[in-house]
Motif scaffolding. Structure first.
Motif, PDB file in Angstrom:
ATOM      1  N   ARG A  41      42.313  36.680  41.153  1.00  0.00           N
ATOM      2  CA  ARG A  41      42.902  35.548  40.432  1.00  0.00           C
ATOM      3  C   ARG A  41      43.117  35.877  38.967  1.00  0.00           C
ATOM      4  NH1 ARG A  41      39.179  30.511  38.716  1.00  0.00           N
ATOM      5  NH2 ARG A  41      37.243  31.612  38.385  1.00  0.00           N
ATOM      6  N   CYS A  42      42.818  37.123  38.558  1.00  0.00           N
ATOM      7  CA  CYS A  42      43.013  37.497  37.163  1.00  0.00           C
ATOM      8  C   CYS A  42      44.389  38.133  36.934  1.00  0.00           C
ATOM      9  CB  CYS A  42      41.931  38.468  36.709  1.00  0.00           C
ATOM     10  SG  CYS A  42      42.104  40.151  37.355  1.00  0.00           S
ATOM     11  N   GLY A  43      44.985  38.701  37.994  1.00  0.00           N
ATOM     12  CA  GLY A  43      46.293  39.328  37.880  1.00  0.00           C
ATOM     13  C   GLY A  43      46.253  40.813  37.556  1.00  0.00           C
ATOM     14  N   PHE A  50      44.007  41.596  46.832  1.00  0.00           N
ATOM     15  CA  PHE A  50      42.552  41.711  46.839  1.00  0.00           C
ATOM     16  C   PHE A  50      42.008  42.090  45.465  1.00  0.00           C
ATOM     17  CE2 PHE A  50      44.249  42.680  51.018  1.00  0.00           C
ATOM     18  CZ  PHE A  50      43.651  41.670  51.758  1.00  0.00           C
ATOM     19  N   CYS A  51      40.815  41.669  45.179  1.00  0.00           N
ATOM     20  CA  CYS A  51      40.132  42.012  43.935  1.00  0.00           C
ATOM     21  C   CYS A  51      39.665  43.460  44.009  1.00  0.00           C
ATOM     22  CB  CYS A  51      38.928  41.079  43.760  1.00  0.00           C
ATOM     23  SG  CYS A  51      37.838  41.520  42.386  1.00  0.00           S
ATOM     24  N   ASP A  52      39.876  44.217  42.941  1.00  0.00           N
ATOM     25  CA  ASP A  52      39.365  45.592  42.885  1.00  0.00           C
ATOM     26  C   ASP A  52      38.353  45.767  41.751  1.00  0.00           C
ATOM     27  OD1 ASP A  52      40.888  45.669  40.568  1.00  0.00           O
ATOM     28  OD2 ASP A  52      42.127  47.369  41.199  1.00  0.00           O
ATOM     29  N   SER A  54      38.847  44.900  38.585  1.00  0.00           N
ATOM     30  CA  SER A  54      39.489  45.048  37.271  1.00  0.00           C
ATOM     31  C   SER A  54      39.243  43.868  36.340  1.00  0.00           C
ATOM     32  CB  SER A  54      41.006  45.237  37.441  1.00  0.00           C
ATOM     33  OG  SER A  54      41.284  46.439  38.106  1.00  0.00           O
ATOM     34  N   HIS A  55      38.915  42.707  36.888  1.00  0.00           N
ATOM     35  CA  HIS A  55      38.674  41.525  36.055  1.00  0.00           C
ATOM     36  C   HIS A  55      37.558  41.775  35.043  1.00  0.00           C
ATOM     37  CE1 HIS A  55      36.014  41.034  39.586  1.00  0.00           C
ATOM     38  NE2 HIS A  55      35.173  40.531  38.706  1.00  0.00           N
ATOM     39  N   LYS A  56      36.577  42.585  35.416  1.00  0.00           N
ATOM     40  CA  LYS A  56      35.462  42.875  34.502  1.00  0.00           C
ATOM     41  C   LYS A  56      35.952  43.706  33.315  1.00  0.00           C
ATOM     42  CE  LYS A  56      32.077  42.844  38.215  1.00  0.00           C
ATOM     43  NZ  LYS A  56      31.268  43.689  39.077  1.00  0.00           N
TER      44      LYS A  56
HETATM   45  S1  FES Z   1      39.802  38.887  40.061  1.00  0.00           S
HETATM   46 FE1  FES Z   1      41.447  40.215  39.599  1.00  0.00          FE
HETATM   47  S2  FES Z   1      40.603  42.189  39.909  1.00  0.00           S
HETATM   48 FE2  FES Z   1      38.986  40.840  40.381  1.00  0.00          FE
END
Ligand code: FES
Length: 70
Positions: A41-43, A50-52, A54-56
Protein backbone atom coordinates in the motif's frame (compact mmCIF):
# COMPACT_ATOMS: atom_id res chain seq x y z
CA UNK A 1 -18.90 -18.26 3.26
CA UNK A 2 -15.47 -17.84 4.83
CA UNK A 3 -14.49 -14.57 6.45
CA UNK A 4 -11.63 -12.52 5.08
CA UNK A 5 -9.75 -10.28 7.48
CA UNK A 6 -7.91 -7.30 5.99
CA UNK A 7 -5.46 -5.46 8.20
CA UNK A 8 -3.68 -2.30 7.10
CA UNK A 9 -0.61 -2.53 9.30
CA UNK A 10 0.91 0.57 10.88
CA UNK A 11 3.42 1.98 8.38
CA UNK A 12 3.19 -1.22 6.29
CA UNK A 13 1.23 -3.46 3.93
CA UNK A 14 -2.32 -4.77 3.81
CA UNK A 15 -2.40 -8.27 5.30
CA UNK A 16 -5.09 -10.47 3.75
CA UNK A 17 -6.05 -13.45 5.91
CA UNK A 18 -8.47 -15.81 4.14
CA UNK A 19 -9.43 -16.77 0.59
CA UNK A 20 -10.14 -13.78 -1.65
CA UNK A 21 -10.00 -12.73 -5.30
CA UNK A 22 -8.82 -9.29 -6.35
CA UNK A 23 -7.78 -7.48 -9.54
CA UNK A 24 -4.28 -5.97 -9.69
CA UNK A 25 -3.31 -2.66 -11.36
CA UNK A 26 -2.77 -4.40 -14.72
CA UNK A 27 -6.28 -5.93 -14.63
CA UNK A 28 -5.06 -9.43 -13.78
CA UNK A 29 -7.17 -11.51 -11.41
CA UNK A 30 -5.21 -12.65 -8.36
CA UNK A 31 -6.33 -15.14 -5.73
CA UNK A 32 -5.15 -15.60 -2.18
CA UNK A 33 -4.79 -19.19 -1.04
CA UNK A 34 -6.22 -18.75 2.42
CA UNK A 35 -2.85 -18.22 4.02
CA UNK A 36 -1.65 -14.73 4.95
CA UNK A 37 -0.76 -12.50 1.98
CA UNK A 38 0.87 -9.04 2.25
CA UNK A 39 -0.20 -6.48 -0.40
CA UNK A 40 1.71 -3.24 -0.95
CA UNK A 41 0.00 0.00 0.00
CA UNK A 42 3.06 2.27 -0.08
CA UNK A 43 3.61 2.10 -3.86
CA UNK A 44 7.36 1.30 -3.63
CA UNK A 45 7.31 -2.50 -3.97
CA UNK A 46 9.32 -3.99 -6.81
CA UNK A 47 6.94 -6.99 -6.77
CA UNK A 48 3.50 -5.34 -6.90
CA UNK A 49 0.84 -6.07 -5.89
CA UNK A 50 2.79 -7.84 -3.14
CA UNK A 51 4.84 -6.18 -0.41
CA UNK A 52 8.60 -6.71 -0.71
CA UNK A 53 9.58 -4.76 2.41
CA UNK A 54 10.45 -1.53 0.55
CA UNK A 55 8.06 0.46 2.75
CA UNK A 56 10.64 0.32 5.56
CA UNK A 57 13.48 1.67 3.42
CA UNK A 58 11.23 4.44 2.01
CA UNK A 59 9.95 5.52 5.41
CA UNK A 60 6.27 4.96 4.53
CA UNK A 61 3.90 6.08 7.28
CA UNK A 62 0.19 5.32 7.63
CA UNK A 63 -2.28 4.54 10.39
CA UNK A 64 -3.42 0.96 11.02
CA UNK A 65 -6.93 -0.14 10.00
CA UNK A 66 -8.68 -3.48 10.50
CA UNK A 67 -11.62 -4.72 8.41
CA UNK A 68 -13.44 -8.06 8.32
CA UNK A 69 -15.46 -9.03 5.23
CA UNK A 70 -18.14 -11.67 5.80
S1 FES B 1 3.80 -1.82 1.78
FE1 FES B 1 4.78 -1.31 -0.09
S2 FES B 1 6.58 -2.53 -0.05
FE2 FES B 1 5.57 -3.02 1.79
Amino acid sequence: MANVKITATENGPYLIDGSATFTDAEGNEQKTSGSMVALCRCGYSGNKPFCDGSHKKEGFTAAPIELTVE
